[in-house]
Design an enzyme around this catalytic site. Sequence first.
Site, PDB file in Angstrom:
ATOM      1  N   HIS A  44      37.188 -30.648  43.485  1.00  0.00           N
ATOM      2  CA  HIS A  44      38.479 -30.932  42.910  1.00  0.00           C
ATOM      3  C   HIS A  44      39.564 -31.189  43.950  1.00  0.00           C
ATOM      4  CE1 HIS A  44      40.407 -26.783  43.463  1.00  0.00           C
ATOM      5  NE2 HIS A  44      39.270 -26.731  44.106  1.00  0.00           N
ATOM      6  N   HIS A  84      34.063 -28.059  51.576  1.00  0.00           N
ATOM      7  CA  HIS A  84      35.414 -28.067  50.979  1.00  0.00           C
ATOM      8  C   HIS A  84      36.313 -27.212  51.872  1.00  0.00           C
ATOM      9  CE1 HIS A  84      38.556 -27.728  48.044  1.00  0.00           C
ATOM     10  NE2 HIS A  84      38.099 -26.701  47.361  1.00  0.00           N
ATOM     11  N   TYR A 136      36.651 -22.325  33.474  1.00  0.00           N
ATOM     12  CA  TYR A 136      36.765 -22.939  34.803  1.00  0.00           C
ATOM     13  C   TYR A 136      36.963 -24.448  34.676  1.00  0.00           C
ATOM     14  CZ  TYR A 136      35.255 -23.518  39.743  1.00  0.00           C
ATOM     15  OH  TYR A 136      35.163 -23.807  41.085  1.00  0.00           O
ATOM     16  N   GLU A 170      39.246 -25.663  51.041  1.00  0.00           N
ATOM     17  CA  GLU A 170      40.138 -24.668  50.440  1.00  0.00           C
ATOM     18  C   GLU A 170      39.799 -23.280  50.995  1.00  0.00           C
ATOM     19  OE1 GLU A 170      40.524 -24.977  46.164  1.00  0.00           O
ATOM     20  OE2 GLU A 170      42.365 -23.777  46.185  1.00  0.00           O
ATOM     21  N   ASP A 201      32.553 -26.103  44.471  1.00  0.00           N
ATOM     22  CA  ASP A 201      33.247 -25.622  43.265  1.00  0.00           C
ATOM     23  C   ASP A 201      32.637 -26.163  41.965  1.00  0.00           C
ATOM     24  OD1 ASP A 201      35.245 -23.985  44.391  1.00  0.00           O
ATOM     25  OD2 ASP A 201      36.522 -25.713  44.821  1.00  0.00           O
ATOM     26  N   HIS A 209      30.974 -20.526  43.586  1.00  0.00           N
ATOM     27  CA  HIS A 209      31.492 -19.364  42.842  1.00  0.00           C
ATOM     28  C   HIS A 209      30.501 -19.013  41.733  1.00  0.00           C
ATOM     29  CE1 HIS A 209      35.512 -19.614  44.590  1.00  0.00           C
ATOM     30  NE2 HIS A 209      35.597 -20.868  44.255  1.00  0.00           N
ATOM     31  N   HIS A 265      44.031 -18.550  42.929  1.00  0.00           N
ATOM     32  CA  HIS A 265      45.083 -19.565  43.119  1.00  0.00           C
ATOM     33  C   HIS A 265      46.443 -18.883  42.973  1.00  0.00           C
ATOM     34  CE1 HIS A 265      42.358 -23.249  42.015  1.00  0.00           C
ATOM     35  NE2 HIS A 265      42.328 -22.981  43.296  1.00  0.00           N
ATOM     36  N   ASP A 296      39.323 -20.333  50.059  1.00  0.00           N
ATOM     37  CA  ASP A 296      38.303 -19.418  49.535  1.00  0.00           C
ATOM     38  C   ASP A 296      36.912 -19.736  50.083  1.00  0.00           C
ATOM     39  OD1 ASP A 296      38.774 -21.721  47.943  1.00  0.00           O
ATOM     40  OD2 ASP A 296      37.667 -20.878  46.264  1.00  0.00           O
TER      41      ASP A 296
HETATM   42 FE1  FEO Z   1      38.513 -25.347  45.567  1.00  0.00          FE
HETATM   43 FE2  FEO Z   1      36.692 -22.554  45.292  1.00  0.00          FE
HETATM   44  O1  FEO Z   1      37.910 -23.668  46.073  1.00  0.00           O
END
Ligand code: FEO
Length: 395
Positions: free
Chosen positions: A146, A79, A193, A81, A165, A226, A23, A83
């Site tokens: 999230h 998701h 996390y 995002e 996530d 992750h 981030h 990543d």
């Molecule tokens: Fe919300 Fe691992 O990205």
Amino acid sequence: MKKLVSNNVHWVGKIDWELRTFHGEEYSTHRGSSYNSYVVQEEKTVLIDTVWMPFAKEFVDNLESEGLLAKLDYIVANHGEVDHSGALPELMRRRPDLPIYCTANAVKSIKGQYHGDWDFHVVKTGDKLPVGNGKDLVFIEAPMLHWPDSMFSYLTGDAILFSNDAFGQHYASEYLFNDLVDQDELWEECVKYYANILTPFSALVKAKIEQVVGLGLPVNMIATSHGIIWRKDPLQIVNKYMEWAQDYQEDRITILYDSMWGATRRLAEEIGKGIVEASPATDVRLHNVARSDKNDAITDVFKSRAIAVGSPTVNKGILSATAGILEEIKGLHFKNKKAAAFGAYGWSGEGNKVICATLKDAGFELVDEGFKALWLPEEDILAQARAYGASLAKA
Ligand code: FEO
């Protein structure tokens, strides 16, 4: 190189051993991370999520060399995002025909980032994508876990929940499963996390877990986006999340401070001693927030029943490191925690007032107006600081 997860499911992600912040510079990743992507190969071949953009070419090249790229029938984007969606542009350049299954909000976030006019198929909770051999991918929207676009996908038959996530950790490991890694390291990364990313959404975490558990689906594995896959007792992380989501605290008090010439540091140390004298079982943690890792400090706040925040007064305000951590704490919406302010001053002494205002705004219950000391504290003031710590321990 792909790795076997179960039956016809393989991991095809990227382990990022070098990553030290995530981030931007907001989240420290002492143990690296991974971007987990999965391929389900039944009668249909489905890719679930991709990897972060810097690894896009490597990722798609790997799919090609494994003979998977040409076989793909669908993409599921749990998701948007970067990543997890970062390899979509490269993937869609090489397979522009592929349909992408995702939530309505993911269409917005993916289009917003990549501006690709791709073949999106919007799914809602309960929608199914048959993959053949009697199995389906069932979608479960998980808004704000999230991002607004987040969802889980559940593979029937194999009973694998692809949770994206949720339940993840920033933890690089060549060992794919929870039972194969160092347990202390794993849980340290899990709680960090949760504390730093999921705390503001705790009410939604609890509601979503209750909804998913209420579906009565068997869960053999939880495959996160992750870190490791929960294979051994996968519900242990779900139960932990339920605990963490309900105003979690331990008998811990965290002292966050910054100091110019050591006076506020002396107060912090004496407050810490006072806490332990009054309550030996309380685990006291001190962080000079200008020097400590801020995410580790936040994890200590998450575990605490109370915090003390200190800064000398400077320019009628407080030092920037203390202001910075307070801003972060405010955004995380901690609940059911007490707080106190402290600091040294030489002239006007507004520091405590500034700290108290932010702590109140952040939802903490202030024990009083704070403890302040004029110039460098001598023994009588240090004794008062210890007594202040003792009163905080008993508050
Ligand atoms: Fe919300 Fe691992 O990205």
